[in-house]
Scaffold this motif. Sequence first.
Motif, PDB file in Angstrom:
ATOM      1  N   GLN A 155       0.856  -1.191   0.000  1.00  0.00           N
ATOM      2  CA  GLN A 155       0.000   0.000   0.000  1.00  0.00           C
ATOM      3  C   GLN A 155       0.893   1.243   0.000  1.00  0.00           C
ATOM      4  O   GLN A 155       1.889   1.284   0.724  1.00  0.00           O
ATOM      5  CB  GLN A 155      -0.882  -0.029   1.260  1.00  0.00           C
ATOM      6  N   ALA A 156       0.528   2.256  -0.825  1.00  0.00           N
ATOM      7  CA  ALA A 156       1.247   3.534  -0.748  1.00  0.00           C
ATOM      8  C   ALA A 156       1.163   4.048   0.688  1.00  0.00           C
ATOM      9  O   ALA A 156       0.105   4.026   1.297  1.00  0.00           O
ATOM     10  CB  ALA A 156       0.636   4.543  -1.711  1.00  0.00           C
ATOM     11  N   SER A 157       2.296   4.505   1.211  1.00  0.00           N
ATOM     12  CA  SER A 157       2.351   4.831   2.643  1.00  0.00           C
ATOM     13  C   SER A 157       2.032   6.295   2.920  1.00  0.00           C
ATOM     14  O   SER A 157       2.578   7.193   2.292  1.00  0.00           O
ATOM     15  CB  SER A 157       3.760   4.539   3.171  1.00  0.00           C
ATOM     16  N   SER A 158       1.159   6.537   3.898  1.00  0.00           N
ATOM     17  CA  SER A 158       0.968   7.906   4.378  1.00  0.00           C
ATOM     18  C   SER A 158       2.055   8.223   5.413  1.00  0.00           C
ATOM     19  O   SER A 158       2.210   9.345   5.830  1.00  0.00           O
ATOM     20  CB  SER A 158      -0.407   8.061   5.016  1.00  0.00           C
ATOM     21  N   ARG A 159       2.785   7.197   5.800  1.00  0.00           N
ATOM     22  CA  ARG A 159       3.862   7.261   6.804  1.00  0.00           C
ATOM     23  C   ARG A 159       3.343   7.807   8.135  1.00  0.00           C
ATOM     24  O   ARG A 159       3.307   7.099   9.108  1.00  0.00           O
ATOM     25  CB  ARG A 159       5.040   8.108   6.295  1.00  0.00           C
ATOM     26  N   GLY A 160       2.909   9.051   8.152  1.00  0.00           N
ATOM     27  CA  GLY A 160       2.280   9.590   9.360  1.00  0.00           C
ATOM     28  C   GLY A 160       0.770   9.517   9.221  1.00  0.00           C
ATOM     29  O   GLY A 160       0.239   8.546   8.677  1.00  0.00           O
ATOM     30  N   HIS A 161       0.077  10.552   9.660  1.00  0.00           N
ATOM     31  CA  HIS A 161      -1.390  10.503   9.683  1.00  0.00           C
ATOM     32  C   HIS A 161      -2.032  10.996   8.396  1.00  0.00           C
ATOM     33  O   HIS A 161      -3.128  10.578   8.050  1.00  0.00           O
ATOM     34  CB  HIS A 161      -1.912  11.281  10.892  1.00  0.00           C
ATOM     35  N   ALA A 162      -1.385  11.909   7.694  1.00  0.00           N
ATOM     36  CA  ALA A 162      -1.872  12.385   6.399  1.00  0.00           C
ATOM     37  C   ALA A 162      -0.715  13.114   5.733  1.00  0.00           C
ATOM     38  O   ALA A 162      -0.024  13.907   6.386  1.00  0.00           O
ATOM     39  CB  ALA A 162      -3.058  13.331   6.567  1.00  0.00           C
ATOM     40  N   GLN A 163      -0.492  12.822   4.461  1.00  0.00           N
ATOM     41  CA  GLN A 163       0.677  13.411   3.814  1.00  0.00           C
ATOM     42  C   GLN A 163       0.342  13.852   2.388  1.00  0.00           C
ATOM     43  O   GLN A 163      -0.346  13.134   1.661  1.00  0.00           O
ATOM     44  CB  GLN A 163       1.823  12.384   3.796  1.00  0.00           C
ATOM     45  N   GLN A 164       0.876  15.008   2.005  1.00  0.00           N
ATOM     46  CA  GLN A 164       0.729  15.455   0.623  1.00  0.00           C
ATOM     47  C   GLN A 164       1.517  14.535  -0.292  1.00  0.00           C
ATOM     48  O   GLN A 164       2.671  14.227  -0.014  1.00  0.00           O
ATOM     49  CB  GLN A 164       1.290  16.884   0.455  1.00  0.00           C
ATOM     50  N   THR A 165       0.880  14.111  -1.389  1.00  0.00           N
ATOM     51  CA  THR A 165       1.564  13.276  -2.381  1.00  0.00           C
ATOM     52  C   THR A 165       1.201  13.796  -3.762  1.00  0.00           C
ATOM     53  O   THR A 165       0.367  14.705  -3.892  1.00  0.00           O
ATOM     54  CB  THR A 165       1.110  11.801  -2.294  1.00  0.00           C
ATOM     55  N   GLY A 166       1.781  13.195  -4.778  1.00  0.00           N
ATOM     56  CA  GLY A 166       1.449  13.547  -6.155  1.00  0.00           C
ATOM     57  C   GLY A 166      -0.017  13.294  -6.474  1.00  0.00           C
ATOM     58  O   GLY A 166      -0.561  13.843  -7.436  1.00  0.00           O
ATOM     59  N   ASN A 167      -0.649  12.464  -5.681  1.00  0.00           N
ATOM     60  CA  ASN A 167      -2.067  12.149  -5.913  1.00  0.00           C
ATOM     61  C   ASN A 167      -2.980  12.844  -4.907  1.00  0.00           C
ATOM     62  O   ASN A 167      -4.072  12.377  -4.629  1.00  0.00           O
ATOM     63  CB  ASN A 167      -2.276  10.631  -5.812  1.00  0.00           C
ATOM     64  N   GLY A 168      -2.512  13.951  -4.355  1.00  0.00           N
ATOM     65  CA  GLY A 168      -3.310  14.646  -3.348  1.00  0.00           C
ATOM     66  C   GLY A 168      -2.917  14.189  -1.952  1.00  0.00           C
ATOM     67  O   GLY A 168      -1.872  13.548  -1.763  1.00  0.00           O
ATOM     68  N   ILE A 169      -3.755  14.510  -0.972  1.00  0.00           N
ATOM     69  CA  ILE A 169      -3.423  14.147   0.405  1.00  0.00           C
ATOM     70  C   ILE A 169      -3.763  12.678   0.633  1.00  0.00           C
ATOM     71  O   ILE A 169      -4.896  12.248   0.423  1.00  0.00           O
ATOM     72  CB  ILE A 169      -4.164  15.050   1.408  1.00  0.00           C
ATOM     73  N   LEU A 170      -2.758  11.926   1.020  1.00  0.00           N
ATOM     74  CA  LEU A 170      -2.948  10.505   1.313  1.00  0.00           C
ATOM     75  C   LEU A 170      -3.156  10.369   2.823  1.00  0.00           C
ATOM     76  O   LEU A 170      -2.294  10.731   3.614  1.00  0.00           O
ATOM     77  CB  LEU A 170      -1.723   9.710   0.876  1.00  0.00           C
ATOM     78  N   ARG A 171      -4.353   9.879   3.181  1.00  0.00           N
ATOM     79  CA  ARG A 171      -4.681   9.803   4.607  1.00  0.00           C
ATOM     80  C   ARG A 171      -4.522   8.385   5.130  1.00  0.00           C
ATOM     81  O   ARG A 171      -4.822   7.416   4.442  1.00  0.00           O
ATOM     82  CB  ARG A 171      -6.112  10.315   4.848  1.00  0.00           C
ATOM     83  N   PHE A 172      -4.086   8.310   6.359  1.00  0.00           N
ATOM     84  CA  PHE A 172      -3.828   7.029   7.002  1.00  0.00           C
ATOM     85  C   PHE A 172      -5.055   6.099   6.934  1.00  0.00           C
ATOM     86  O   PHE A 172      -4.928   4.930   6.566  1.00  0.00           O
ATOM     87  CB  PHE A 172      -3.373   7.307   8.438  1.00  0.00           C
ATOM     88  N   PRO A 173      -6.265   6.605   7.251  1.00  0.00           N
ATOM     89  CA  PRO A 173      -7.425   5.696   7.197  1.00  0.00           C
ATOM     90  C   PRO A 173      -7.632   5.079   5.812  1.00  0.00           C
ATOM     91  O   PRO A 173      -8.023   3.916   5.699  1.00  0.00           O
ATOM     92  CB  PRO A 173      -8.606   6.600   7.577  1.00  0.00           C
ATOM     93  N   PHE A 174      -7.352   5.846   4.768  1.00  0.00           N
ATOM     94  CA  PHE A 174      -7.516   5.318   3.413  1.00  0.00           C
ATOM     95  C   PHE A 174      -6.589   4.123   3.195  1.00  0.00           C
ATOM     96  O   PHE A 174      -6.973   3.108   2.594  1.00  0.00           O
ATOM     97  CB  PHE A 174      -7.214   6.438   2.395  1.00  0.00           C
TER      98      PHE A 174
END
Length: 852
Positions: A322-341
């Motif tokens: 799974q693409a990692s949010s590493r922390g709780h929510a992180q900006q990525t090339g695909n927008g904000i990747l959130r841990f719950p997702f």
Amino acid sequence: MALIIPFFYSFGQELSYYLPADITYNASIPTPEQVIGHHVGEWHVTHDRLVNYMKAIAAACPERVKLEIMGTTYETRPQLLLIFSAKKNLDNLEQIRQQHLQLSDPAASASLNTDNMPAVIWIGHSIHGNESSGVNASLLSAYYLAAAQGKKIDDLLDNTIILFDPSFNPDGMQRFSTWVNQHKSKNLVTDPNSREFNEVWPGGRFNHYWFDLNRDWLPGVHAESQNRLKKFQAWRPNILTDHHEQGSNASFFFQPGVPARVNPLTPEKNQQLTAQIATFHAKFLDKIGSLYFTKENYDDFYYGKGSTYPDVQGCIGILFEQASSRGHAQQTGNGILRFPFTIRNQFTTTLSTLEAATAMRRDLLNYQRDFFKMTSQEGAASASKAWIIGEAGDKARTMHFIEMLLRHKIEVYELNSPVTADNYNFEKGGAYIIPANQPQYRLLRGIFDKTLSYKDSLFYDITAWTMPLAFGLPYAELNAAKYTTVVKGNRVDSLHLPAGEIKGGKTNYAYAFEWNEFYAPRMLYELTDNGILAKVTGSPFEATTEQGRKKFNYGTIIIPVALQKTDSDKLYEMLKTSAAKNGVQVYPLTTGMSVSGVDLGSASFVNVSKPTVAMLVGTGVSATDAGEVWHLLDQRFNMPVSQLEITTFNRVEISKYNTLVIVSGNYGELSKEKLKAWVQNGGTLICMEDAVQWAAQNGITNITFKKVLSGTDSAFSLPYASKFDREGSQLNYGGIFRAGIDTTHPLFYGYQHPYIDLFKAGKTFPEKSKNPYANPAVYANAPLQSGYISKENYNAIKNSAAVVVSTVGSGRVISIADNPNFRAFWLGGTKLMMNALFFGRIIDAGSGRSEE
Ligand SMILES: [Zn+2]
């Protein structure tokens, strides 16, 4: 279902975000938040809270779940295994297990009817502790399996035994969860530069000793792996899942991986079933709108990985990334990747795996039965009827190899007669027989085979791991004619290191013990740590012992009684205890006059002092390489090693260390002047892999290196699309290479053959020193034993030095171009490392003579 928009995610920690909506849940089962105190995905669950929840589930739902403790980690965290199934299965669990195991026994499986047998599914999470969506998803999976109601869950539990491992790496996940939670803001900060996303060294990926546990399924060096392997082999599941995370800009990966990079010992049918299971993942992820990919990036090659180890045992290993949010929510090339997702994708693919297992139950069971039938037939038909392996002069190293085989339920027999094969003499008590005709034949091939041809030149990990070479043990394959001459003894169930002893009574003159046994350095450390004065033999001699004449080789340790501060009774007791637990034989000598060779007062016996060892660690240093040294000294040899941060090294007094270890890494901030002055004052610096280049570039040694000509140097233009593959094929992922060694050199005392097989990765190719005594290990013209290497890199290895000794003032630098401690199963390199620690200080590279 409504379109999922970012606004929705902020409430995403509610259970309804994760769980299938068309199902009702038993209200008497505690939800995760009722036990752990927060919503799933709101914080990273800590291991203690995870354990509390799993215990709560087991207590609330005994009709569906049994909780077992597989063992504990180095940091004494429990490794849990929850067994989910229908009550009727749990009531007959042992009987079901026994029957299931018959699938891997061709003698018993022919009469087995799989129509009514449950499939066995192992669900495993986050072996890399900082890939935390898996372990957090385990809260939801456990809740679902305990609380869901209706026909679907009843069908699932009736038809499967689910072995549920919430956390493959408890110590690592605890380290990581502490890190991310302590940096969480009330208003989530998504900037990737923020500290939350940049763990401090060594990070949570590794276990306590900074090892990658997802390389340890085959060697089984670590407590976590050993506990888990016991359960794996007790059950031999049909599917094993391995939930990981990848880079934050990616989507979601599930196997099958790159077809050309599947280990050839894995059957085609395994990949077909993997692909069939993949259709379930696709269907489930499509439904929640998640992107994914297959057949790219990830391989299925090294049997030390969790998703590949099962593939050679009639089981389907499945890697999820799974693409990692590493922390709780992180900006990525695909927008904000959130841990719950990220958690939801992991949970969803657990559901898809379980649905596939229910639908494919009989196919999976029959496949496992057919697999072991096939492997047994192959083993029986093989031209080699057995392997023989062992070194009579190193019972501990032999024992550790056999222990490794036994962990995988491989049949091993004692050898009851001497056998000569491939120019090695194998002795009763010092070697073992492993018949080819057994169900684990394919795994055995994966352990013993040398691999020299590959479908692809790209690898995710090492290209070879031929275990007898790694352990440095003599071995041979026995053909039918030879095998009939072998007298096989009892089957081996477990092995213990035979106790060493004093071969005779107390003496008032001297004791001698040889250096070939694996744990001889542990004994020497114990003695020197207790103030015992010991000498090492730089010239062989023959002496009279109570057993008659005996030749003592280079590296023999002498303890002259009269030179000790300890009285002779105490010394005798100390030697007796130490010999017993280290498996070392001690010989009392009553005269200094040798039968032949040097006498005991000769200057060829040099005092050995206790190593006081420090190792540089911290940002820039390879954590796994440093961890290997730490584990080796701490776990195997009971020796302390100070871990010095580079900033600490620059600040503190370092004269109290006589030995300093620098593993692979980047040492840009290290004070070179301070290091060089310390070596000039008599220190022993041990450099490994690219640290060898660093020391040379910074004027600490004058080693020069071979230049590697790349395959692209002469090409005018190349297709852009081939760039990745072409550059990848020039990386040296690591193979096994044989160097010729000088067994009269202190760095190779205790070696019983004139060569060493080393694991070589990376691009450190030292030229031989002009000093003829300073190259105790050199790669010859055809050093490759097993593995992939590009032509250009291979040319650079040929005739390069594996070990170079440099004299710097009154100190020395021992440059080891490769990693002698690789993943803690390269026991063939251990003595080189221990010799560098104990004898580095007595090498005189200039004259070839040893001086203190
Ligand atoms: Zn991973």
